[in-house]
Design a protein around this motif. Structure first.
Motif, PDB file in Angstrom:
ATOM      1  N   LEU A   1      27.443 -11.399  48.487  1.00  0.00           N
ATOM      2  CA  LEU A   1      28.793 -11.106  48.971  1.00  0.00           C
ATOM      3  C   LEU A   1      28.761 -10.495  50.376  1.00  0.00           C
ATOM      4  O   LEU A   1      29.520  -9.588  50.708  1.00  0.00           O
ATOM      5  CB  LEU A   1      29.547 -10.191  48.001  1.00  0.00           C
TER       6      LEU A   1
ATOM      7  N   ASP B   1      38.183  -6.719  48.222  1.00  0.00           N
ATOM      8  CA  ASP B   1      37.918  -7.458  46.985  1.00  0.00           C
ATOM      9  C   ASP B   1      38.431  -8.891  47.096  1.00  0.00           C
ATOM     10  O   ASP B   1      37.806  -9.821  46.566  1.00  0.00           O
ATOM     11  CB  ASP B   1      38.572  -6.748  45.803  1.00  0.00           C
ATOM     12  N   ARG B   2      39.562  -9.037  47.759  1.00  0.00           N
ATOM     13  CA  ARG B   2      40.125 -10.391  47.933  1.00  0.00           C
ATOM     14  C   ARG B   2      39.162 -11.259  48.729  1.00  0.00           C
ATOM     15  O   ARG B   2      38.901 -12.414  48.369  1.00  0.00           O
ATOM     16  CB  ARG B   2      41.472 -10.304  48.631  1.00  0.00           C
TER      17      ARG B   2
ATOM     18  N   LYS C   1      35.960 -10.835  49.067  1.00  0.00           N
ATOM     19  CA  LYS C   1      34.742 -11.064  48.284  1.00  0.00           C
ATOM     20  C   LYS C   1      34.946 -12.183  47.271  1.00  0.00           C
ATOM     21  O   LYS C   1      34.044 -12.991  47.022  1.00  0.00           O
ATOM     22  CB  LYS C   1      34.323  -9.776  47.588  1.00  0.00           C
ATOM     23  N   SER C   2      36.139 -12.234  46.709  1.00  0.00           N
ATOM     24  CA  SER C   2      36.418 -13.296  45.732  1.00  0.00           C
ATOM     25  C   SER C   2      36.463 -14.665  46.430  1.00  0.00           C
ATOM     26  O   SER C   2      36.016 -15.673  45.859  1.00  0.00           O
ATOM     27  CB  SER C   2      37.733 -13.014  45.009  1.00  0.00           C
TER      28      SER C   2
ATOM     29  N   GLU D   1      32.841 -15.709  47.086  1.00  0.00           N
ATOM     30  CA  GLU D   1      32.209 -16.197  45.856  1.00  0.00           C
ATOM     31  C   GLU D   1      32.721 -17.588  45.498  1.00  0.00           C
ATOM     32  O   GLU D   1      31.937 -18.468  45.114  1.00  0.00           O
ATOM     33  CB  GLU D   1      32.485 -15.217  44.712  1.00  0.00           C
ATOM     34  N   SER D   2      34.018 -17.819  45.647  1.00  0.00           N
ATOM     35  CA  SER D   2      34.571 -19.132  45.303  1.00  0.00           C
ATOM     36  C   SER D   2      34.077 -20.204  46.270  1.00  0.00           C
ATOM     37  O   SER D   2      33.799 -21.345  45.854  1.00  0.00           O
ATOM     38  CB  SER D   2      36.091 -19.073  45.286  1.00  0.00           C
TER      39      SER D   2
END
Length: 870
Positions: free
Chosen positions: A717, A732-733, A735-736, A739-740
């Motif tokens: 990340l 966090d947004r 990081k998501s 990851e996606s």
């Protein structure tokens, strides 16, 4: 945000020169300055016809002198300047470009140079020693023209459009990692549909060639027939090309003969997008060209930049383009080249360059080319144009340098029987040494200086040109010394200031000019010109010393200088005429430099603003890198873009790292960020990854390793190798999203069945094209934008001609001018025998100098042939 940047940047262009202190003095009939509006001594009857009046009216009896930063410096000038001021006073004012200034005839500061010493190392045999002799390499590839991002797209478009229209192959032969001769290439390729061998010395080139920076192409003692019909080819290169004793001829495969140029209507000759593509050579950034004793025939067509025949092209580094493969290659610097002893005929132009530096054009024979013979353009620098023969340019000049082609030498050339001027400086081409040229029998002027400053015109022979021997228009600090100026169709020397604001085909944001002219004439022989020996118009400034001026049909001194004839004679030819004009000009929009205050404003907009704002990281990074040489700030800007998940910033950061890389590990590190850009959906990056092997020490394994590094980084990340590098917080947004993106990429690779990341890039490349709908629309817009001023100009000329002939005052004045021109033409023709007799004694001297730089010598008979009108 982007709009804010554009406003900040372009507001600089409109700034005036600002506040200053000037000396304000009276001018008029009884002062040292004599404006034409006080007394008009022209031989032409003035009428109320504004259509034929191109004069600038300076109608104030007060004029400024100088523009000083402080009152004290202005006061010092007032007391030390050798000038007869009349009731002077020092004033502070806001300088505008319409202010009326006194113009002083100051000499140039261009120094005389030893031409023999400068060019002796460029003799053919010296340059031939540099030619490679050993040939090797397997870097031979074919790339679809629609996938190429390392060459200028606009230059490829004409060929792409033509290939697609006629269902022709769109492949380009790419050479890299080696030194290739034509024979070696033929053996390696072994395919007559690409390179066809006629005999040991003759080949037909049937596909375009690109030579990368890691390759050299050598052509020795060959005839290369460049396929033009049905499939036109080109040769473009960032690497080096060597050619000697060879012929390059456009070829019609169907007829097995020279491909004659299509007939082009006069009004379409300079329009873009109208002509069928023809072969050309273009040396791009960092390239070197060695062309020695070759023959070029039929190359070039009029389209976008440098499509004209034998050319060099450099795209200026500006902030409007992103960091990418093409701009990365552009950092290799200006192209340079050695064009020595060649013969160039029936090309669109013989030699053209844009942005070249230190190129040498010596000993060439250039004739019957369609527009110009020699045309350096757009910020070329330190050129040597010497000992060439430039003859019979069909529509324009023998030698022209235009748009800030500075610090050049034009010496010992024969420029003869060209449609327009023999030698011309245009659009702020400054600091030029024009030495010992024979410029004769040209359709316009022997030497024309237009909107260019600081030139030394020394020891030239300007004989039998159909208009003026020398004309200076809107040029300052022009020294004209020790020239022979004889039998020209109008004036020997003409200095004039002219308002050219209505030239609708000229972009004055790019090409500003000042409304002021000055010249210093010393020890010239100005003999038997058909109108005046020396003419001054519109308050140009002039200094005379030691000239011999003899006029046959009209007076020695014409127009505004005529009333001073007795003063000039009394002072034995030593005379000063001060002028009126405005010597200041705006900065070219091409060269606007942002000041520190503005750059700080941009920094506030893009760096100090919220991390959630929109972003143009790669553009701003280029601005910092190019204009301010601030690599650290450039890097921070790109890193900030990466922290905003900008795929383009990732790609740009990879190229930024390439600029610093020296080891394989460092190149792979840079490559990992381009791979990361691919993971974030940048298909252009996938296409460019496959092309990097042409330019960098990168293999398929390196590409696969770079993807692994990038995926490993994203799996943690992280967007950078260390978290401390990230400018904006990874929420966090974000990081998501990271990851996606990683998971989607992994799934896509598996779904395609690609065996490696390299193969997956090849899969992504299948549907990639540089000629997207948006790109094609932009190119068509550029074509239209370039053509509109030319079409408007033709319309304007036709309308003016109609208006002149239908206006009573204009019609009468026009008829009078036509009668005078007819008389001058009659005088000129009656002197043809004397003109030829005056020219001939010089030919042996010039030919001897020129032939020192040629393996194939030119005879005097060839010169006599070129002197004859068609």
């Amino acid at each position: 945000m982007i709009k804010k940047l554009i406003i900040l940047f372009f507001s600089i262009i409109t700034l005036n020169a600002g506040k200053c202190y000037s000396i304000l003095t009276q001018t008029g009939l009884f002062t040292p300055v004599y404006p034409f509006n006080f007394r008009d001594n022209s031989n032409f009857i003035r009428s109320k016809c504004d259509l034929l009046d191109e004069r600038i009216t300076w109608d104030n009896n007060l004029s400024y002198v100088g523009c000083f930063k402080t009152f004290n410096s202005a006061n010092e000038a007032l007391h030390n300047m050798k000038f007869n001021f009349v009731t002077p006073k020092i004033v502070e004012h806001n300088l505008t470009f319409n202010d009326q200034f006194i113009i002083f005839p100051n000499p140039t500061n261009v120094k005389m140079k030893n031409i023999n010493a400068l060019i002796s190392k460029y003799k053919p045999n010296n340059l031939l020693k540099t030619f490679p002799k050993n040939f090797y390499g397997d870097g031979i590839d074919f790339v679809d023209i629609t996938k190429i991002t390392f060459m200028p797209t606009v230059n490829l478009y004409d060929f792409y459009r033509y290939y697609r229209k006629h269902n022709l192959s769109t492949n380009v032969l790419v050479l890299y990692n080696g030194v290739y001769s034509i024979d070696y290439l033929y053996q390696k390729i072994n395919n007559p549909s690409i390179l066809k061998k006629i005999n040991d010395n003759t080949y037909v080139l049937k596909v375009p060639i690109y030579v990368s920076p890691t390759a050299k192409l050598v052509i020795n003692n060959k005839t290369i027939l460049l396929e033009t019909t049905p499939r036109p080819v080109f040769i473009m290169y960032h690497g080096d090309i060597y050619a000697k004793n060879s012929k390059f001829i456009t070829w019609n495969i169907r007829n097995n003969s020279y491909d004659v140029r299509e007939k082009i209507p006069e009004k379409e000759l300079l329009l873009i997008g109208k002509q069928k593509p023809r072969p050309y050579f273009i040396g791009l950034a960092g390239s070197k060209t060695y062309f020695i004793n070759n023959f070029f025939k039929g190359l070039g067509f009029h389209s976008t930049s440098a499509t004209f025949g034998i050319a060099q092209l450099y795209f200026p580094k500006d902030f409007t383009n992103d960091f990418n493969l093409f701009t990365y290659l552009n950092y290799r610097g200006n192209p340079t080249g050695y064009y020595v002893g060649n013969t160039m005929t029936k090309n669109m132009m013989a030699y053209y360059c844009s942005g070249a530096k230190n190129s040498v054009i010596v000993g060439n024979l250039m004739y019957d080319n369609l527009i110009y013979n020699i045309d350096p353009h757009d910020y070329a620098k330190n050129l040597i144009i010497a000992r060439n023969i430039t003859a019979k340019a069909k529509h324009a000049h023998g030698i022209v340098i235009s748009r800030q082609v500075n610090d050049s030498i034009i010496a010992q050339n024969i420029s003869i029987n060209n449609h327009s001027a023999g030698i011309m400086l245009d659009r702020l081409s400054n600091n030029t040494f024009i030495y010992d040229n024979l410029s004769v029998l040209n359709g316009y002027m022997g030497i024309s200086i237009q909107e260019s400053d600081n030139a030394l015109i020394y020891k030239n022979k300007l004989i039998g040109n159909k208009i003026d021997g020398i004309i200076v228009r809107n040029g300052l600090k022009i020294s004209i010394k020790d020239n022979l100026i004889a039998y020209n169709g109008k004036n020997g020397v003409e200095l004039l200031t002219k308002n050219i604001d209505n030239m609708i085909y000229r972009n004055f944001a790019r090409d500003p000019y000042h409304k002021a002219t000055s010249g210093v004439l010393i020890n010239n022989k100005i003999l038997s010109n058909m109108l005046y020996g020396i003419s001054v118009k519109n308050n140009a400034a002039l200094r005379l010393s030691g000239n011999k001026v003899v006029s046959k049909y009209y007076s020695a001194y014409g127009a505004e200088l005529n009333i001073f004839t007795s003063d000039i004679d009394k002072k034995n030819g030593n005379f000063i005429l001060y002028g009126i004009g405005n010597p200041y000009m705006r900065i070219s929009s091409d060269l606007v430099k942002l000041d520190r205050k503005t750059i700080d404003e941009i920094r506030k907009v893009f760096i100090d603003s919220s991390c959630e704002n929109d972003y143009v990281s790669s553009k701003l990074a280029k601005l910092y890198f190019n204009e301010y040489k601030n690599k650290l700030l450039s890097e921070r800007v790109l890193i900030r873009g990466i922290s905003l998940l900008d795929a383009q910033a990732m790609d740009a950061y990879g190229y930024f790292l390439f600029l610093k890389a020296k080891t394989k590990k460092e190149f792979v590190k840079g490559l990992s960020y381009i791979a990361q850009s691919v993971i974030f959906g940048n298909k252009n990056a996938a296409n460019e990854i496959l092309q990097l092997k042409y330019f960098l020490p990168i293999t398929k394994n390196d590409i696969n390793q770079a993807f692994k590094i990038a995926l490993n980084r994203l799996s943690r990340l992280q967007l950078m190798d260390t978290t401390k590098d990230v400018c904006c917080q990874l929420t966090d947004r974000k990081k998501s999203i990271i990851e996606s993106k990683r998971k989607i990429f992994d799934y896509s690779v598996k779904d395609t069945g690609a065996k490696s990341y390299y193969d997956y890039c090849k899969y992504l490349r299948k549907d990639f094209t540089i000629f997207t709908t948006d790109t094609v629309n932009k190119i068509h817009y550029l074509f239209r934008k370039a053509n509109i001023p030319k079409l408007r100009y033709y319309t304007k000329i036709e309308k003016e001609q109609h208006d002149i002939l239908n206006d009573p005052d204009c019609g009468k004045t026009y008829e009078r001018i036509q009668r005078v021109n007819k008389n001058l033409a009659s005088y000129y023709n009656s002197e043809k025998y004397k003109i030829f007799k005056t020219i001939k004694p010089y030919l042996d001297y010039y030919l001897k100098n020129i032939n020192e730089y040629r393996l194939q010598k030119i005879s005097k008979q060839k010169i006599y042939e070129l002197m004859q009108e068609n």
